[in-house]
Write a protein that holds these residues in place. Structure first.
Motif, PDB file in Angstrom:
ATOM      1  N   PRO A   4      32.065  36.433  42.572  1.00 35.40           N
ATOM      2  CA  PRO A   4      31.916  35.740  41.290  1.00 35.40           C
ATOM      3  C   PRO A   4      32.251  36.663  40.119  1.00 35.40           C
ATOM      4  O   PRO A   4      32.078  37.871  40.193  1.00 35.40           O
ATOM      5  CB  PRO A   4      30.441  35.353  41.248  1.00 35.40           C
ATOM      6  CG  PRO A   4      29.893  35.640  42.589  1.00 35.40           C
ATOM      7  CD  PRO A   4      30.838  36.551  43.304  1.00 35.40           C
ATOM      8  N   PHE A   5      32.705  36.055  39.027  1.00 40.30           N
ATOM      9  CA  PHE A   5      33.063  36.823  37.839  1.00 40.30           C
ATOM     10  C   PHE A   5      31.912  37.685  37.358  1.00 40.30           C
ATOM     11  O   PHE A   5      32.112  38.764  36.847  1.00 40.30           O
ATOM     12  CB  PHE A   5      33.469  35.898  36.696  1.00 40.30           C
ATOM     13  CG  PHE A   5      34.704  35.089  36.978  1.00 40.30           C
ATOM     14  CD1 PHE A   5      35.579  35.427  37.992  1.00 40.30           C
ATOM     15  CD2 PHE A   5      34.986  33.989  36.219  1.00 40.30           C
ATOM     16  CE1 PHE A   5      36.713  34.685  38.234  1.00 40.30           C
ATOM     17  CE2 PHE A   5      36.117  33.229  36.450  1.00 40.30           C
ATOM     18  CZ  PHE A   5      36.986  33.576  37.462  1.00 40.30           C
ATOM     19  N   SER A   6      30.698  37.203  37.508  1.00 39.64           N
ATOM     20  CA  SER A   6      29.543  37.921  36.970  1.00 39.64           C
ATOM     21  C   SER A   6      29.285  39.255  37.671  1.00 39.64           C
ATOM     22  O   SER A   6      28.544  40.069  37.163  1.00 39.64           O
ATOM     23  CB  SER A   6      28.292  37.055  37.047  1.00 39.64           C
ATOM     24  OG  SER A   6      27.980  36.749  38.386  1.00 39.64           O
ATOM     25  N   ARG A   7      29.923  39.479  38.789  1.00 38.66           N
ATOM     26  CA  ARG A   7      29.728  40.760  39.480  1.00 38.66           C
ATOM     27  C   ARG A   7      30.539  41.880  38.862  1.00 38.66           C
ATOM     28  O   ARG A   7      30.282  43.044  39.120  1.00 38.66           O
ATOM     29  CB  ARG A   7      30.091  40.632  40.944  1.00 38.66           C
ATOM     30  CG  ARG A   7      29.142  39.733  41.663  1.00 38.66           C
ATOM     31  CD  ARG A   7      28.991  40.161  43.066  1.00 38.66           C
ATOM     32  NE  ARG A   7      28.035  39.278  43.695  1.00 38.66           N
ATOM     33  CZ  ARG A   7      27.945  39.130  44.978  1.00 38.66           C
ATOM     34  NH1 ARG A   7      28.758  39.771  45.771  1.00 38.66           N
ATOM     35  NH2 ARG A   7      27.044  38.332  45.489  1.00 38.66           N
ATOM     36  N   PHE A   8      31.525  41.525  38.064  1.00 34.73           N
ATOM     37  CA  PHE A   8      32.317  42.541  37.390  1.00 34.73           C
ATOM     38  C   PHE A   8      31.533  43.031  36.185  1.00 34.73           C
ATOM     39  O   PHE A   8      31.100  42.254  35.351  1.00 34.73           O
ATOM     40  CB  PHE A   8      33.668  41.978  36.930  1.00 34.73           C
ATOM     41  CG  PHE A   8      34.560  41.566  38.065  1.00 34.73           C
ATOM     42  CD1 PHE A   8      35.078  42.507  38.940  1.00 34.73           C
ATOM     43  CD2 PHE A   8      34.875  40.241  38.255  1.00 34.73           C
ATOM     44  CE1 PHE A   8      35.904  42.134  39.985  1.00 34.73           C
ATOM     45  CE2 PHE A   8      35.706  39.845  39.291  1.00 34.73           C
ATOM     46  CZ  PHE A   8      36.224  40.804  40.152  1.00 34.73           C
ATOM     47  N   LEU A   9      31.361  44.346  36.088  1.00 28.81           N
ATOM     48  CA  LEU A   9      30.585  44.916  34.994  1.00 28.81           C
ATOM     49  C   LEU A   9      31.438  45.254  33.782  1.00 28.81           C
ATOM     50  O   LEU A   9      30.939  45.316  32.673  1.00 28.81           O
ATOM     51  CB  LEU A   9      29.849  46.169  35.474  1.00 28.81           C
ATOM     52  CG  LEU A   9      28.852  45.952  36.608  1.00 28.81           C
ATOM     53  CD1 LEU A   9      28.252  47.279  37.035  1.00 28.81           C
ATOM     54  CD2 LEU A   9      27.763  44.981  36.177  1.00 28.81           C
ATOM     55  N   HIS A  10      32.715  45.481  34.010  1.00 24.00           N
ATOM     56  CA  HIS A  10      33.594  45.931  32.934  1.00 24.00           C
ATOM     57  C   HIS A  10      34.993  45.369  33.177  1.00 24.00           C
ATOM     58  O   HIS A  10      35.375  45.147  34.330  1.00 24.00           O
ATOM     59  CB  HIS A  10      33.634  47.467  32.923  1.00 24.00           C
ATOM     60  CG  HIS A  10      34.254  48.024  31.700  1.00 24.00           C
ATOM     61  ND1 HIS A  10      35.605  48.246  31.610  1.00 24.00           N
ATOM     62  CD2 HIS A  10      33.715  48.390  30.520  1.00 24.00           C
ATOM     63  CE1 HIS A  10      35.871  48.728  30.413  1.00 24.00           C
ATOM     64  NE2 HIS A  10      34.738  48.827  29.726  1.00 24.00           N
ATOM     65  N   PRO A  11      35.763  45.161  32.124  1.00 28.76           N
ATOM     66  CA  PRO A  11      37.117  44.632  32.296  1.00 28.76           C
ATOM     67  C   PRO A  11      37.990  45.458  33.235  1.00 28.76           C
ATOM     68  O   PRO A  11      38.808  44.914  33.970  1.00 28.76           O
ATOM     69  CB  PRO A  11      37.684  44.627  30.878  1.00 28.76           C
ATOM     70  CG  PRO A  11      36.499  44.559  29.989  1.00 28.76           C
ATOM     71  CD  PRO A  11      35.407  45.277  30.710  1.00 28.76           C
ATOM     72  N   PHE A  12      37.810  46.766  33.246  1.00 24.53           N
ATOM     73  CA  PHE A  12      38.615  47.583  34.145  1.00 24.53           C
ATOM     74  C   PHE A  12      38.218  47.389  35.612  1.00 24.53           C
ATOM     75  O   PHE A  12      39.020  47.655  36.505  1.00 24.53           O
ATOM     76  CB  PHE A  12      38.574  49.063  33.749  1.00 24.53           C
ATOM     77  CG  PHE A  12      39.465  49.355  32.580  1.00 24.53           C
ATOM     78  CD1 PHE A  12      40.839  49.369  32.720  1.00 24.53           C
ATOM     79  CD2 PHE A  12      38.925  49.575  31.331  1.00 24.53           C
ATOM     80  CE1 PHE A  12      41.672  49.613  31.651  1.00 24.53           C
ATOM     81  CE2 PHE A  12      39.743  49.820  30.238  1.00 24.53           C
ATOM     82  CZ  PHE A  12      41.119  49.841  30.395  1.00 24.53           C
ATOM     83  N   ASP A  13      37.004  46.919  35.864  1.00 29.35           N
ATOM     84  CA  ASP A  13      36.630  46.545  37.235  1.00 29.35           C
ATOM     85  C   ASP A  13      37.517  45.399  37.710  1.00 29.35           C
ATOM     86  O   ASP A  13      37.912  45.349  38.877  1.00 29.35           O
ATOM     87  CB  ASP A  13      35.167  46.113  37.314  1.00 29.35           C
ATOM     88  CG  ASP A  13      34.195  47.235  37.034  1.00 29.35           C
ATOM     89  OD1 ASP A  13      34.577  48.416  37.152  1.00 29.35           O
ATOM     90  OD2 ASP A  13      33.037  46.926  36.683  1.00 29.35           O
ATOM     91  N   VAL A  14      37.824  44.491  36.799  1.00 31.83           N
ATOM     92  CA  VAL A  14      38.719  43.379  37.120  1.00 31.83           C
ATOM     93  C   VAL A  14      40.145  43.901  37.323  1.00 31.83           C
ATOM     94  O   VAL A  14      40.791  43.627  38.333  1.00 31.83           O
ATOM     95  CB  VAL A  14      38.696  42.305  36.009  1.00 31.83           C
ATOM     96  CG1 VAL A  14      39.690  41.194  36.312  1.00 31.83           C
ATOM     97  CG2 VAL A  14      37.294  41.748  35.810  1.00 31.83           C
ATOM     98  N   ALA A  15      40.626  44.670  36.350  1.00 29.88           N
ATOM     99  CA  ALA A  15      42.013  45.147  36.378  1.00 29.88           C
ATOM    100  C   ALA A  15      42.313  46.013  37.603  1.00 29.88           C
ATOM    101  O   ALA A  15      43.427  45.997  38.119  1.00 29.88           O
ATOM    102  CB  ALA A  15      42.326  45.927  35.100  1.00 29.88           C
ATOM    103  N   ARG A  16      41.326  46.737  38.087  1.00 32.86           N
ATOM    104  CA  ARG A  16      41.543  47.658  39.217  1.00 32.86           C
ATOM    105  C   ARG A  16      41.161  47.072  40.571  1.00 32.86           C
ATOM    106  O   ARG A  16      41.307  47.736  41.594  1.00 32.86           O
ATOM    107  CB  ARG A  16      40.743  48.932  38.975  1.00 32.86           C
ATOM    108  CG  ARG A  16      41.240  49.718  37.795  1.00 32.86           C
ATOM    109  CD  ARG A  16      40.412  50.953  37.582  1.00 32.86           C
ATOM    110  NE  ARG A  16      40.858  51.672  36.401  1.00 32.86           N
ATOM    111  CZ  ARG A  16      40.048  52.228  35.514  1.00 32.86           C
ATOM    112  NH1 ARG A  16      38.734  52.178  35.683  1.00 32.86           N
ATOM    113  NH2 ARG A  16      40.534  52.853  34.466  1.00 32.86           N
ATOM    114  N   HIS A  17      40.671  45.842  40.577  1.00 31.07           N
ATOM    115  CA  HIS A  17      40.213  45.246  41.837  1.00 31.07           C
ATOM    116  C   HIS A  17      41.387  45.168  42.811  1.00 31.07           C
ATOM    117  O   HIS A  17      42.433  44.608  42.501  1.00 31.07           O
ATOM    118  CB  HIS A  17      39.625  43.857  41.592  1.00 31.07           C
ATOM    119  CG  HIS A  17      38.830  43.367  42.744  1.00 31.07           C
ATOM    120  ND1 HIS A  17      39.402  42.849  43.878  1.00 31.07           N
ATOM    121  CD2 HIS A  17      37.499  43.343  42.945  1.00 31.07           C
ATOM    122  CE1 HIS A  17      38.460  42.517  44.729  1.00 31.07           C
ATOM    123  NE2 HIS A  17      37.296  42.805  44.183  1.00 31.07           N
TER     124      HIS A  17
END
Length: 77
Positions: A4-17
């Motif tokens: 889920p989106f809520s598990r990402f703490l920071h935008p770079f967590d998304v970008a580097r997934h």
């Protein structure tokens, strides 16, 4: 998506997934940048639904630029 989106703490967590497609990353980050996620009385901050804390919109834009740079670099090879 299993995470889920809520598990990402920071935008770079998304970008580097590692397992998310670039289009999915961009969609997540765009939703975070949306005015719907704006923190009341703090226009430079965004807190997506379910997120634990707010993040600066500048960090979201920086993560989006990282995606663009990676796509540009990949297309040059």
């Amino acid at each position: 998506m299993s995470q889920p989106f809520s598990r990402f703490l920071h935008p770079f967590d998304v970008a580097r997934h590692p397992s998310l497609e670039p289009e999915v990353k961009r969609a997540i980050l765009a939703s975070w940048a949306s005015d719907r996620s704006a923190v009341k009385d703090q226009p430079a901050m965004r807190k997506p639904p379910g997120a634990r804390r707010a993040v600066p919109i500048d960090d979201i834009f920086a993560a989006m630029r990282t995606l663009d740079e990676r796509l540009d670099h990949t297309s040059l090879q």
